[in-house]
Scaffold this motif. Structure first.
Motif, PDB file in Angstrom:
ATOM      1  N   SER A 135       0.831  -1.206   0.000  1.00  0.00           N
ATOM      2  CA  SER A 135       0.000   0.000   0.000  1.00  0.00           C
ATOM      3  C   SER A 135       0.867   1.258   0.000  1.00  0.00           C
ATOM      4  O   SER A 135       0.546   2.247  -0.672  1.00  0.00           O
ATOM      5  CB  SER A 135      -0.929   0.007   1.214  1.00  0.00           C
ATOM      6  OG  SER A 135      -0.188  -0.034   2.424  1.00  0.00           O
ATOM      7  N   TYR A 194      -4.608  14.885  -0.436  1.00  0.00           N
ATOM      8  CA  TYR A 194      -4.986  13.505  -0.111  1.00  0.00           C
ATOM      9  C   TYR A 194      -4.723  13.195   1.359  1.00  0.00           C
ATOM     10  O   TYR A 194      -5.586  12.623   2.044  1.00  0.00           O
ATOM     11  CB  TYR A 194      -4.229  12.506  -0.987  1.00  0.00           C
ATOM     12  CG  TYR A 194      -4.334  11.095  -0.457  1.00  0.00           C
ATOM     13  CD1 TYR A 194      -5.506  10.362  -0.605  1.00  0.00           C
ATOM     14  CD2 TYR A 194      -3.279  10.507   0.257  1.00  0.00           C
ATOM     15  CE1 TYR A 194      -5.620   9.076  -0.082  1.00  0.00           C
ATOM     16  CE2 TYR A 194      -3.391   9.235   0.778  1.00  0.00           C
ATOM     17  CZ  TYR A 194      -4.566   8.526   0.609  1.00  0.00           C
ATOM     18  OH  TYR A 194      -4.686   7.278   1.140  1.00  0.00           O
ATOM     19  N   TYR A 195      -3.520  13.520   1.841  1.00  0.00           N
ATOM     20  CA  TYR A 195      -3.201  13.181   3.230  1.00  0.00           C
ATOM     21  C   TYR A 195      -4.050  13.981   4.214  1.00  0.00           C
ATOM     22  O   TYR A 195      -4.410  13.475   5.284  1.00  0.00           O
ATOM     23  CB  TYR A 195      -1.708  13.390   3.493  1.00  0.00           C
ATOM     24  CG  TYR A 195      -0.876  12.246   2.972  1.00  0.00           C
ATOM     25  CD1 TYR A 195      -0.829  11.039   3.659  1.00  0.00           C
ATOM     26  CD2 TYR A 195      -0.156  12.354   1.787  1.00  0.00           C
ATOM     27  CE1 TYR A 195      -0.087   9.965   3.180  1.00  0.00           C
ATOM     28  CE2 TYR A 195       0.591  11.297   1.302  1.00  0.00           C
ATOM     29  CZ  TYR A 195       0.617  10.098   2.001  1.00  0.00           C
ATOM     30  OH  TYR A 195       1.347   9.038   1.511  1.00  0.00           O
ATOM     31  N   LEU A 255      -8.476   5.064   0.879  1.00  0.00           N
ATOM     32  CA  LEU A 255      -7.889   4.359  -0.259  1.00  0.00           C
ATOM     33  C   LEU A 255      -8.942   3.984  -1.297  1.00  0.00           C
ATOM     34  O   LEU A 255      -8.681   4.021  -2.501  1.00  0.00           O
ATOM     35  CB  LEU A 255      -7.168   3.097   0.225  1.00  0.00           C
ATOM     36  CG  LEU A 255      -5.841   3.315   0.953  1.00  0.00           C
ATOM     37  CD1 LEU A 255      -5.300   1.988   1.470  1.00  0.00           C
ATOM     38  CD2 LEU A 255      -4.826   3.968   0.030  1.00  0.00           C
ATOM     39  N   ILE A 280       0.376   4.018  -3.061  1.00  0.00           N
ATOM     40  CA  ILE A 280      -0.206   5.342  -2.847  1.00  0.00           C
ATOM     41  C   ILE A 280       0.493   6.438  -3.653  1.00  0.00           C
ATOM     42  O   ILE A 280      -0.170   7.225  -4.330  1.00  0.00           O
ATOM     43  CB  ILE A 280      -0.233   5.680  -1.342  1.00  0.00           C
ATOM     44  CG1 ILE A 280      -1.311   4.862  -0.645  1.00  0.00           C
ATOM     45  CG2 ILE A 280      -0.497   7.169  -1.121  1.00  0.00           C
ATOM     46  CD1 ILE A 280      -1.356   5.048   0.854  1.00  0.00           C
TER      47      ILE A 280
END
Length: 348
Positions: A254, A281-282, A297, A258
């Protein structure tokens, strides 16, 4: 039209960095700490943008170099705790080690004629091997000096960076990461607009034709891959110092996937787009985690599918182009019309 594109991206980048430099004045220390983490992960996206977006090397191995940097810094600094100036040295050596590891791997791949999908497969296998191996390093048999690798628990208590008497924590760490990000961003922009940058893009578009022009393609690919490894290693070190820990999850599949998805969704040929989409995104994923949701995700995967179908150049890049057409292209057309009218008047 090209001037419009450049102007759009530069304006957005300038505004974002200006906001990042002043935002600690208006937000609490917890938010500053979180943004430091987001910016640390941006280096990982930049590494993939450089090697994939500009040189055409698709890699699933950036998490490997991320983990190498983090683990090396942890082992070195914990073994030499109390030694003056060890943390900056650990940072520097960790970045060099990540770049060297990437160069060695790239040397064998590119001089061996391995390219395209096979590079992705090799780096994916390396990620899986290291993830499995590091998960089995529990127990006293897996000590390096005084430091236990810890298996799935990883290494805790990693020292924060120190510059002389200054401990890089809180706002100090934030500005340290931000300044490095700004400098590297500017250097990457200058590099990719140089003659060497043009050769890198030429390799991405047509390797065989670039060879015919006399360029040593494997050498350039190896060096670009090494630069990407160094950037990923820097990201891993900053992550380790941010949270004071690192675990084998840094090598997980993962973790390798990412950055690929982030770069593809934001715009893999644009450094500004990669930084913006990574931070968004974070920030979004952390917000979901805080509310108890674990669908970040899944949502990211759906976004990638939509991007692939409708905006293959990336969401952020699409917005840049839209802004160009709406504003700067219109201005350039008006100037052309005005110049044409003036020319006709002079002729008359």
């Amino acid at each position: 039209m090209v001037q419009g594109k450049i102007k759009t991206e530069n304006i957005v980048a300038a505004l974002i960095f200006f906001f990042l430099f002043i935002c600690p004045l208006f937000i609490d220390s917890y938010s500053v700490l979180n943004i430091s983490y987001f910016l640390s992960m941006a280096f990982l996206s930049l590494s993939l943008t450089l090697i994939w977006g500009y040189c055409g090397i698709f890699s699933f191995g950036q998490a490997v170099f991320f983990g190498i940097g983090g683990y090396f810094y942890a082992v070195l600094t914990l073994n030499l705790t109390g030694t003056s100036a060890i943390t900056p040295l650990g940072l520097l050596l960790g970045v060099i080690l990540g770049g060297l590891a990437a160069w060695i791997l790239g040397y064998f791949m590119f001089y061996g004629g391995v390219n395209d999908v096979f590079v992705g497969l090799i780096t994916l296998c390396l990620t899986l091997v290291l993830s499995t191996f590091m998960g089995q390093t529990a127990g006293s048999a897996w000590n390096i000096g005084q430091v236990s690798l810890g298996g799935f628990n990883g290494i805790n208590g990693i020292p924060a960076l120190e510059l002389g008497p200054i401990s890089l924590s809180g706002n100090n760490f934030y500005y340290f990461v931000l300044i490095i990000l700004f400098v590297i961003y500017c250097l990457l922009k200058l590099f990719t607009h140089s003659k060497v940058g043009a050769a890198i893009v030429a390799i991405r578009e047509n390797r065989e034709r670039t060879k015919m022009f006399g360029y040593n393609v494997p050498k350039i690919q190896s060096l670009v891959f090494a630069a990407g490894g160094a950037l990923a290693s820097l990201s891993g070190i900053l992550y380790a110092t941010w949270g004071n820990y690192i675990t084998p999850s840094a090598f997980a599949l993962s973790s390798a996937t990412i950055p690929v998805v982030l770069v593809a969704a934001g715009g893999r040929k644009n450094f500004t787009a990669s930084i913006i989409f990574t931070v968004l995104y974070y920030w979004f994923a952390q917000g979901l985690s805080a509310s108890g949701s674990q669908y970040a995700l899944v949502i990211l995967g759906l976004i990638l599918i939509l991007v692939t179908l409708f905006v293959p150049d990336g969401i952020i890049v699409f917005l840049f182009h839209l802004s160009d057409r709406l504003f700067f292209h219109r201005e350039s057309k008006m100037k052309e019309v005005q110049e044409e009218h003036l020319h006709e008047k002079n002729i008359g």
